[in-house]
Design a protein around this motif. Sequence first.
Motif, PDB file in Angstrom:
ATOM      1  N   ARG A   1       7.198  23.262 -17.607  1.00  0.00           N
ATOM      2  CA  ARG A   1       6.920  22.738 -18.910  1.00  0.00           C
ATOM      3  C   ARG A   1       8.128  22.023 -19.673  1.00  0.00           C
ATOM      4  N   THR A   2       8.658  21.329 -18.851  1.00  0.00           N
ATOM      5  CA  THR A   2       9.876  20.515 -19.409  1.00  0.00           C
ATOM      6  C   THR A   2       9.417  19.234 -19.762  1.00  0.00           C
ATOM      7  N   THR A   3       9.443  18.896 -21.129  1.00  0.00           N
ATOM      8  CA  THR A   3       8.783  17.791 -21.674  1.00  0.00           C
ATOM      9  C   THR A   3       9.640  16.534 -21.164  1.00  0.00           C
ATOM     10  N   VAL A   4      10.867  16.478 -21.398  1.00  0.00           N
ATOM     11  CA  VAL A   4      11.772  15.494 -21.136  1.00  0.00           C
ATOM     12  C   VAL A   4      11.675  15.011 -19.786  1.00  0.00           C
ATOM     13  N   LEU A   5      11.502  15.743 -18.992  1.00  0.00           N
ATOM     14  CA  LEU A   5      11.151  15.323 -17.493  1.00  0.00           C
ATOM     15  C   LEU A   5      10.247  14.299 -17.274  1.00  0.00           C
ATOM     16  N   GLY A   6       9.274  14.130 -18.286  1.00  0.00           N
ATOM     17  CA  GLY A   6       8.301  12.838 -18.121  1.00  0.00           C
ATOM     18  C   GLY A   6       9.187  11.599 -18.607  1.00  0.00           C
ATOM     19  N   VAL A   7      10.252  11.778 -19.584  1.00  0.00           N
ATOM     20  CA  VAL A   7      10.837  10.594 -19.697  1.00  0.00           C
ATOM     21  C   VAL A   7      11.542   9.845 -18.719  1.00  0.00           C
ATOM     22  N   PHE A   8      11.951  10.766 -17.487  1.00  0.00           N
ATOM     23  CA  PHE A   8      12.575  10.086 -16.459  1.00  0.00           C
ATOM     24  C   PHE A   8      11.887   9.869 -14.991  1.00  0.00           C
ATOM     25  N   ALA A   9      10.804  11.029 -14.986  1.00  0.00           N
ATOM     26  CA  ALA A   9      10.050  10.792 -13.645  1.00  0.00           C
ATOM     27  C   ALA A   9       9.005   9.569 -13.757  1.00  0.00           C
ATOM     28  N   ILE A  10       8.280   9.514 -14.983  1.00  0.00           N
ATOM     29  CA  ILE A  10       7.268   8.627 -14.873  1.00  0.00           C
ATOM     30  C   ILE A  10       7.882   7.158 -14.747  1.00  0.00           C
ATOM     31  N   PRO A  11       9.003   6.911 -15.195  1.00  0.00           N
ATOM     32  CA  PRO A  11       9.606   5.492 -14.714  1.00  0.00           C
ATOM     33  C   PRO A  11       9.739   5.230 -13.396  1.00  0.00           C
ATOM     34  N   ILE A  12      10.076   6.096 -12.543  1.00  0.00           N
ATOM     35  CA  ILE A  12      10.155   6.043 -11.298  1.00  0.00           C
ATOM     36  C   ILE A  12       8.773   5.545 -10.603  1.00  0.00           C
ATOM     37  N   ALA A  13       7.765   6.244 -11.104  1.00  0.00           N
ATOM     38  CA  ALA A  13       6.442   5.800 -10.510  1.00  0.00           C
ATOM     39  C   ALA A  13       6.157   4.459 -11.174  1.00  0.00           C
ATOM     40  N   LEU A  14       6.412   4.006 -12.229  1.00  0.00           N
ATOM     41  CA  LEU A  14       6.314   2.793 -12.835  1.00  0.00           C
ATOM     42  C   LEU A  14       6.886   1.728 -11.942  1.00  0.00           C
ATOM     43  N   ILE A  15       8.340   2.081 -11.833  1.00  0.00           N
ATOM     44  CA  ILE A  15       8.984   1.052 -11.062  1.00  0.00           C
ATOM     45  C   ILE A  15       8.657   0.753  -9.827  1.00  0.00           C
ATOM     46  N   LEU A  16       8.170   2.190  -8.848  1.00  0.00           N
ATOM     47  CA  LEU A  16       7.627   1.788  -7.653  1.00  0.00           C
ATOM     48  C   LEU A  16       6.250   0.764  -7.681  1.00  0.00           C
ATOM     49  N   MET A  17       5.416   1.062  -8.690  1.00  0.00           N
ATOM     50  CA  MET A  17       4.168   0.434  -8.674  1.00  0.00           C
ATOM     51  C   MET A  17       4.348  -1.079  -8.994  1.00  0.00           C
ATOM     52  N   ALA A  18       5.537  -1.517  -9.774  1.00  0.00           N
ATOM     53  CA  ALA A  18       5.849  -2.609  -9.885  1.00  0.00           C
ATOM     54  C   ALA A  18       6.616  -3.468  -8.678  1.00  0.00           C
TER      55      ALA A  18
ATOM     56  N   GLU B   1       0.908  -1.148   0.023  1.00  0.00           N
ATOM     57  CA  GLU B   1       0.025  -0.150   0.024  1.00  0.00           C
ATOM     58  C   GLU B   1       0.991   1.359  -0.062  1.00  0.00           C
ATOM     59  N   PHE B   2       1.809   1.272   0.814  1.00  0.00           N
ATOM     60  CA  PHE B   2       2.725   2.636   0.827  1.00  0.00           C
ATOM     61  C   PHE B   2       3.530   2.720  -0.518  1.00  0.00           C
ATOM     62  N   MET B   3       3.872   1.603  -1.159  1.00  0.00           N
ATOM     63  CA  MET B   3       4.657   1.855  -2.606  1.00  0.00           C
ATOM     64  C   MET B   3       3.687   2.295  -3.663  1.00  0.00           C
ATOM     65  N   THR B   4       2.523   1.817  -3.514  1.00  0.00           N
ATOM     66  CA  THR B   4       1.395   2.274  -4.541  1.00  0.00           C
ATOM     67  C   THR B   4       1.058   3.613  -4.116  1.00  0.00           C
ATOM     68  N   PHE B   5       0.975   4.239  -2.953  1.00  0.00           N
ATOM     69  CA  PHE B   5       0.836   5.592  -2.597  1.00  0.00           C
ATOM     70  C   PHE B   5       1.958   6.337  -2.993  1.00  0.00           C
ATOM     71  N   LEU B   6       3.133   5.770  -2.629  1.00  0.00           N
ATOM     72  CA  LEU B   6       4.218   6.565  -3.098  1.00  0.00           C
ATOM     73  C   LEU B   6       4.307   6.954  -4.566  1.00  0.00           C
ATOM     74  N   SER B   7       4.231   5.961  -5.167  1.00  0.00           N
ATOM     75  CA  SER B   7       4.228   5.883  -6.712  1.00  0.00           C
ATOM     76  C   SER B   7       3.331   7.059  -7.097  1.00  0.00           C
ATOM     77  N   MET B   8       1.883   7.257  -6.586  1.00  0.00           N
ATOM     78  CA  MET B   8       1.142   8.183  -6.816  1.00  0.00           C
ATOM     79  C   MET B   8       1.470   9.477  -6.487  1.00  0.00           C
ATOM     80  N   MET B   9       2.229   9.651  -5.385  1.00  0.00           N
ATOM     81  CA  MET B   9       2.643  11.141  -4.923  1.00  0.00           C
ATOM     82  C   MET B   9       3.790  11.436  -6.043  1.00  0.00           C
ATOM     83  N   VAL B  10       4.519  10.587  -6.720  1.00  0.00           N
ATOM     84  CA  VAL B  10       5.553  10.966  -7.345  1.00  0.00           C
ATOM     85  C   VAL B  10       5.030  11.785  -8.768  1.00  0.00           C
ATOM     86  N   ILE B  11       3.731  10.982  -9.137  1.00  0.00           N
ATOM     87  CA  ILE B  11       3.272  11.790 -10.232  1.00  0.00           C
ATOM     88  C   ILE B  11       2.562  13.070  -9.915  1.00  0.00           C
ATOM     89  N   VAL B  12       2.239  13.083  -8.611  1.00  0.00           N
ATOM     90  CA  VAL B  12       1.583  14.488  -8.150  1.00  0.00           C
ATOM     91  C   VAL B  12       2.606  15.485  -8.143  1.00  0.00           C
TER      92      VAL B  12
END
Length: 420
Positions: free
Chosen positions: A103-120, A82-93
């Motif tokens: 508005r730095t688009t390239v940030l999504g290429v590096f930030a979203i994978p962190i949330a995906l790794i935490l969810m996995a 539960e904590f890791m799923t919540f933390l991944s949500m907070m990363v996207i927040v």
Amino acid sequence: MTLLDFSSDVFIGAFLFYSVAFMLFTIAVMGRKWSGRKPEQHTARWGTIAFVASSVALLGHLLYFITRWIGSGHIPVSNMYEFMTFLSMMVIVAFTVIYAIYRTTVLGVFAIPIALILMAYAAVFPQEVQPLIPPLKSIYLNIHVTLAALGESFFAVGFASGLMYLLRTVNFASRERSDRKQQRLVEFTLFSILVIIAFLGTVFAFRGAGYETIFVRTNVTIDSPGQENSTIEKVSYKMPPIVAPYQGEIESFQPFLGLRQPLFEAPSWMNGVNAGRKFNTVLWSLLSGLVLYIFIRLLVRKPLGRALHPVMDGIDERDLDEITYRAIAIGFPIFTLGALIFAMIWAEVAWGRFWGWDPKEVWALVTWLFYSAYLHLRLARGWQGRKSAWLAVLGFLVVMFTLVGVNLVIAGLHSYAGTD
């Protein structure tokens, strides 16, 4: 279908939408050179589409959180899943907040994978709803954990932008000694990320195959002078045993690629039947990470840092430096409130003391001191640019050890992680 089943399905849907958003962000960055439009127009258009996709995924993630809360009867942050799923949500927040500002688009290429790794990573742990133990039945659970996770999520965004800064500024074509050192450090950081990804892939692969090997060990304790008490300890390996538990005997062994017995036994100082299993997991993570790293190196035919360096072309390094600082500056007071102040209030209510040198408390303090030093060096000593970026990268490694290493390795009052 129960509400908890619906919650799990929504969580999977959010994961898939995040994956789509990551691919769209990648298209926005990588496809700008091959599109018919100007690079800025291509990036802006696809970046907006990708941000909309990540926002839709965030809404789904929030729906998972609410429905699990209703279905379980308590806020879903009480165990590692539960904590890791919540933390991944907070990363996207946190990413959404920073993206809306810069508005730095390239940030999504590096930030979203962190949330995906935490969810996995969350999916590695048991997902069943567990009743709260008495210390967790407190309003301070909601305040302490949610604020701490939100602060750590901004640290994660700072880590992403710090790594991007290094990829942008390190001279990967240079043969100078100082530049070579920076290249090796960046490569090691990327290798560490691949180890985590490979660990998750290995876990799910063997879990899907239903692999299991069981060891037993006789544990002798002396209850009183001249009186011994023997108990049988049993441990289940979900990965092929490269290393057996100390003085463990095989009860059942499932061969794998010619491996019909452990290669060696855990040393005697690794006390406990589970110590060997954890060591085995570390070895599998390193081996699978090395295989994945070599495969990608052969695929791109160059070091990973050098391969990613062109992605940063056209990105203002000063913006990345500013994002790193702003993310940490936002996260630090939130983390201070959640991980220290309200944590100590809760400790007084639950255990009758504000501070007890529990391992989790100590490492939370270490994390706070590290980021305090970061802000001091940044504001008072003028540490900007590369020094600031490396501190942001190292700081998040401290955060991850606090979250993962302390919960799963070091015993303490906070060891109700929900592991099996």
